[in-house]
Motif scaffolding. Structure first.
Motif, PDB file in Angstrom:
ATOM      1  N   ARG A   1       3.109  10.790   5.386  1.00  0.00           N
ATOM      2  CA  ARG A   1       2.191  10.030   5.171  1.00  0.00           C
ATOM      3  C   ARG A   1       1.831   8.853   6.259  1.00  0.00           C
ATOM      4  NH1 ARG A   1       3.086   9.391  -1.032  1.00  0.00           N
ATOM      5  NH2 ARG A   1       5.028   9.356  -0.330  1.00  0.00           N
ATOM      6  N   LEU A   2       2.883   8.413   6.729  1.00  0.00           N
ATOM      7  CA  LEU A   2       2.976   7.429   7.926  1.00  0.00           C
ATOM      8  C   LEU A   2       3.432   7.691   9.257  1.00  0.00           C
ATOM      9  CD1 LEU A   2       3.922   4.394   5.483  1.00  0.00           C
ATOM     10  CD2 LEU A   2       1.737   4.915   5.993  1.00  0.00           C
ATOM     11  N   ARG A   3       3.492   8.880   9.352  1.00  0.00           N
ATOM     12  CA  ARG A   3       4.054   9.445  10.792  1.00  0.00           C
ATOM     13  C   ARG A   3       2.811   9.591  11.838  1.00  0.00           C
ATOM     14  NH1 ARG A   3       4.604  16.070   9.571  1.00  0.00           N
ATOM     15  NH2 ARG A   3       2.561  16.199   8.999  1.00  0.00           N
ATOM     16  N   PHE A   4       3.253   9.089  13.091  1.00  0.00           N
ATOM     17  CA  PHE A   4       2.678   8.965  14.196  1.00  0.00           C
ATOM     18  C   PHE A   4       1.919   7.661  13.950  1.00  0.00           C
ATOM     19  CE2 PHE A   4       3.221  13.672  13.639  1.00  0.00           C
ATOM     20  CZ  PHE A   4       4.181  13.628  14.112  1.00  0.00           C
ATOM     21  N   LEU A   5       1.670   6.966  13.362  1.00  0.00           N
ATOM     22  CA  LEU A   5       0.793   5.742  13.243  1.00  0.00           C
ATOM     23  C   LEU A   5       1.733   4.411  13.208  1.00  0.00           C
ATOM     24  CD1 LEU A   5       0.674   4.435  10.320  1.00  0.00           C
ATOM     25  CD2 LEU A   5      -0.470   6.322   9.626  1.00  0.00           C
ATOM     26  N   THR A   6       0.756   3.171  13.729  1.00  0.00           N
ATOM     27  CA  THR A   6       1.483   2.085  13.502  1.00  0.00           C
ATOM     28  C   THR A   6       0.421   0.898  12.864  1.00  0.00           C
ATOM     29  OG1 THR A   6       2.328   0.063  15.093  1.00  0.00           O
ATOM     30  CG2 THR A   6       0.652   1.362  15.877  1.00  0.00           C
ATOM     31  N   LEU A   7       0.947  -0.093  12.122  1.00  0.00           N
ATOM     32  CA  LEU A   7       0.082  -1.046  11.570  1.00  0.00           C
ATOM     33  C   LEU A   7       0.237  -2.183  12.084  1.00  0.00           C
ATOM     34  CD1 LEU A   7       1.067   0.102   7.783  1.00  0.00           C
ATOM     35  CD2 LEU A   7      -0.915   0.713   9.097  1.00  0.00           C
ATOM     36  N   ASP A   8       0.801  -2.489  13.452  1.00  0.00           N
ATOM     37  CA  ASP A   8       0.841  -3.544  14.098  1.00  0.00           C
ATOM     38  C   ASP A   8      -0.824  -4.034  14.223  1.00  0.00           C
ATOM     39  OD1 ASP A   8       3.348  -3.608  14.374  1.00  0.00           O
ATOM     40  OD2 ASP A   8       3.562  -2.571  16.407  1.00  0.00           O
ATOM     41  N   GLY A   9      -0.919  -5.370  14.236  1.00  0.00           N
ATOM     42  CA  GLY A   9      -2.191  -5.871  14.025  1.00  0.00           C
ATOM     43  C   GLY A   9      -3.289  -5.564  13.043  1.00  0.00           C
ATOM     44  N   VAL A  10      -2.811  -5.057  12.132  1.00  0.00           N
ATOM     45  CA  VAL A  10      -3.575  -4.976  10.791  1.00  0.00           C
ATOM     46  C   VAL A  10      -3.616  -6.187  10.069  1.00  0.00           C
ATOM     47  CG1 VAL A  10      -3.958  -3.479   8.652  1.00  0.00           C
ATOM     48  CG2 VAL A  10      -3.196  -2.407  10.580  1.00  0.00           C
ATOM     49  N   ASN A  11      -4.969  -6.731   9.472  1.00  0.00           N
ATOM     50  CA  ASN A  11      -4.865  -7.940   8.794  1.00  0.00           C
ATOM     51  C   ASN A  11      -5.554  -7.515   7.490  1.00  0.00           C
ATOM     52  OD1 ASN A  11      -3.746  -9.566  11.087  1.00  0.00           O
ATOM     53  ND2 ASN A  11      -5.901  -9.015  11.957  1.00  0.00           N
ATOM     54  N   LEU A  12      -4.964  -8.363   6.532  1.00  0.00           N
ATOM     55  CA  LEU A  12      -5.591  -7.975   5.084  1.00  0.00           C
ATOM     56  C   LEU A  12      -5.880  -9.372   4.635  1.00  0.00           C
ATOM     57  CD1 LEU A  12      -2.686  -5.762   3.418  1.00  0.00           C
ATOM     58  CD2 LEU A  12      -4.883  -5.122   4.544  1.00  0.00           C
TER      59      LEU A  12
END
Length: 677
Positions: free
Chosen positions: A464-475
């Motif tokens: 479900r989390l392959r090929f992606l990055t969550l760098d820079g995501v703000n909550l």
């Protein structure tokens, strides 16, 4: 049963006689006595005694016996009597003796043993029948006092008959053995035989009967007891379907419009096959596709497969709505020595578009949300719906949570998204829960609120989390999640876990502990990629079931609704099978035959499913000669059944025929007309 009268050393002929018929030899004494006793004569008055001189000498002799004279009738009658006695004794000869006090006979019942073969007299048979006959002959050659056991080597080792000295029972246990549509495991069967003999005293040995086409050729290496491998069947050319995959796609149809673009796109079923030729000659074959229980051909191709080649073949057809989830049969023609792998099975996919239901807790009954348009999602659901709609192969339906829970006839493969709630056991297939309320949710404890959590890591190995990055995501805000196990953590922040895996045995589930509308994640490409990964996983489960395509010999696991009851399972031959259900998964313990397995159930979401099972094994379909053992094979001797002498031949009929011949010759001798010349 014949009892041994004389026994030769190993490898020499062994003669068997039944002492019950030898009593007839005692009649040789009376026969000889008839020829040496003098004839008792009566007195008669005659004109002269000159012609009766010899008779007078007999009367004057005092001894009751006379000298035995070798006469042809005596020899003929004695030989006939002796041969008749031997015939009644049921003599038999054995070509070889099976030495050993305790013997384990292992019969290979893998798929390759179903290949056609020729018997000793040229009759058409199969390899497994040759192996069974050889096993019977080996049992006939057991030394007196020895015992044997029978082990079947299919996908798993199975003890057919325990140690026994009764040859009748052992041979009867061999009769129902048949080849299975599975990859064989000779190593496990030999190990089972060795384990049963390990604690016994005396001479022990294992005899494995196989065609030599093993999935693991070096599996006999390192056996702790002497192992003799006897091969049956001759190498033959064979072609097979070694891979099959059926998917749903789109095809351009109709005339082009004024702008030059196609007017419509229609769903198309695409079947991808791999045809392999294991022979030394090229094969010209037809590959056809038809629906189960139908004679009409949906697609066909004629291909030339070169020796040793694996040729991909694609067959397509455009299905109607009633064709979805029905079985497909693929065939090679003409058939060859192994018809089993000339047929493969598939299933029409459920449709080209994946059904998706987006349920929002903030939306009222009938789609009315507070401060929102009727039928429109609220909060972060807007972003989720946009991401779902960006996939052209989805059909998205939005509604209230009550609409989802009360919707009759919901497709069991529907990808369900729930925003702001966590109902127990929601219907449908794969599941995504977003921003659940505090409390227990699918095994995960939704805890305290985290202000502006800082993302630190995520499980990149998860599909479900392959090929992606969550760098820079703000909550802006999120809820702390505490799963039952640390391995369920998907996204971690410095303050705690904010996404977990809530999958069950029947569905893949994902829990996001925050409202995506309260973050900038929907503005980044990683959010769309995350939703696309969820959809692709749901499509795979929809096409093949939660466990993927089935292979023969392996347990069959099928996803069913958690509310399913009264499950029934039917095998390829129409036989009823035992099925177990737990946690929304129906399990059939064994699939010994290739074909369609049908499951049906009752309940609020009653339904049925057809699951194909295939052999598709290169190791079993390759019927050419291959080495059985690698270097260091240990005490393993390999020989061919063709090199073994005949194991058991009875001579009763031949001896009786010879005795009859001597009797007929004796009668002719006495009744013949003398030569007066």
């Amino acid at each position: 049963m014949t009892a041994p009268l004389a026994q030769a050393s190993a490898g020499a002929p062994l003669a068997l006689l039944s002492p019950g018929g030898l009593w007839l030899l005692a009649l040789l004494g009376p026969l000889v006595l008839l020829y040496i006793l003098k004839i008792k004569r009566s007195r008669r008055r005659v004109p002269s005694t000159w012609l009766w001189a010899a008779a007078q000498r007999d009367l004057m002799a005092r001894a009751p016996f006379r000298k035995l004279i070798a006469q042809l009738p005596l020899v003929l009658q004695a030989l006939a009597l002796a041969l008749l006695a031997l015939a009644l004794a049921r003599p038999a000869s054995r070509g070889r003796e099976l030495t050993g006090d305790h013997v384990a006979i292992v019969l290979d019942t893998s798929a390759s043993m179903s290949a056609a073969a020729r018997g000793p007299t040229g009759e058409a048979t199969t390899r497994v029948e040759l192996a069974k006959q050889l096993a019977r002959d080996l049992l006939s050659g057991l030394a007196p006092g020895s015992d044997a056991l029978i082990v079947e080597a299919g996908r798993d080792a199975r003890l057919v008959a325990a140690l026994d000295r009764d040859l009748v029972r052992l041979k009867a246990a061999i009769d129902p053995i048949a080849a299975r549509d599975v990859e064989g495991d000779l190593e496990a069967a030999v190990a089972l035989g060795i384990d049963r003999l390990r604690q016994l005293g005396g001479a022990r040995r294992v005899v494995a009967i196989t065609d030599g086409n093993l999935a693991r050729p070096a599996s006999l290496r390192g056996a702790s007891l002497p192992v003799e491998v006897i091969t049956v069947g001759d190498p033959v050319d064979n072609a097979a379907i070694v891979r099959v995959d059926v998917r749903s796609g789109s095809a351009v149809g109709g005339a082009s419009g004024a702008d030059g673009k196609p007017s419509e796109q229609r769903e198309e079923v695409q079947a991808f096959l791999v045809v392999a030729n294991f022979g030394a000659q090229p094969r010209d074959v037809y590959v056809t596709m038809r629906q189960d229980n139908a004679s009409d051909v949906l697609g066909s191709r004629r291909v030339l497969v070169k020796p040793g080649e694996r040729l991909p073949v694609v067959l397509t057809f455009r299905p109607s709505p009633g064709d979805h989830r029905k079985g497909l049969v693929f065939e090679l023609s003409p058939r060859d020595a192994m018809p089993l792998d000339d047929v493969a099975y598939g299933r029409v996919p459920a449709g080209d578009k994946l059904p998706v239901f987006l349920a929002s807790a903030g939306m009222g009954q009938g789609g009315d949300a507070q401060g929102a348009q009727p039928g429109a999602p609220s909060g972060g659901s807007v972003w989720i719906e946009r991401a779902l709609a960006s996939d052209p192969m989805t059909s998205v339906t939005s509604g209230a949570l009550a609409d989802l829970l009360g919707k009759p006839g919901l497709d069991p493969d529907t990808f369900v998204v729930i925003d702001g709630a966590c109902p127990p056991d929601p219907p449908g297939g794969d599941l995504l829960i977003v921003n659940p309320p505090p409390g227990r949710c699918a095994g995960t404890l939704v805890g305290q609120t985290l202000d502006r959590p800082t993302l630190t890591s995520w499980d990149t190995a998860d599909p479900r989390l392959r090929f992606l990055t969550l760098d820079g995501v703000n909550l802006r805000v999120a809820s702390s999640l505490k799963p039952e196990a640390a391995t369920q953590e998907l996204i971690r922040a410095q303050e705690g876990t904010i996404a977990t895996d809530i999958s069950t045995a029947s569905r893949t589930g994902t829990l996001l502990g925050f409202d995506v509308g309260e973050s900038d994640w929907p503005l980044k490409a990683s959010f769309v990629l995350f939703v696309r990964n969820l959809l692709e996983q749901a499509r795979a489960h929809r096409a093949h079931g939660i466990t993927g395509p089935a292979r023969t010999g392996e347990p069959l696991r099928v996803s069913v609704p958690a509310t399913a009851r009264d499950l029934q399972a039917i095998g390829p031959a129409g036989e009823r099978l035992e099925v177990a259900q737990r946690g929304g998964v129906a399990v059939i313990a064994e699939t010994p035959r290739a074909g369609f397995y049908r499951l049906a159930w009752q309940g609020p979401q009653a339904g049925s499913v057809v699951v194909p099972a295939n052999l598709t094994s290169v190791a079993e379909s390759d019927l050419t000669t291959r080495p059985l053992l690698a270097e260091g094979g240990g005490e393993v001797a390999v020989s061919s059944a063709g090199g073994q002498p005949d194991a058991h031949v009875e001579w009763t009929w031949l001896l009786a025929l010879a005795a009859l011949g001597f009797v007929v010759f004796d009668v002719w001798y006495f009744t013949r007309v003398p030569n007066r010349s």
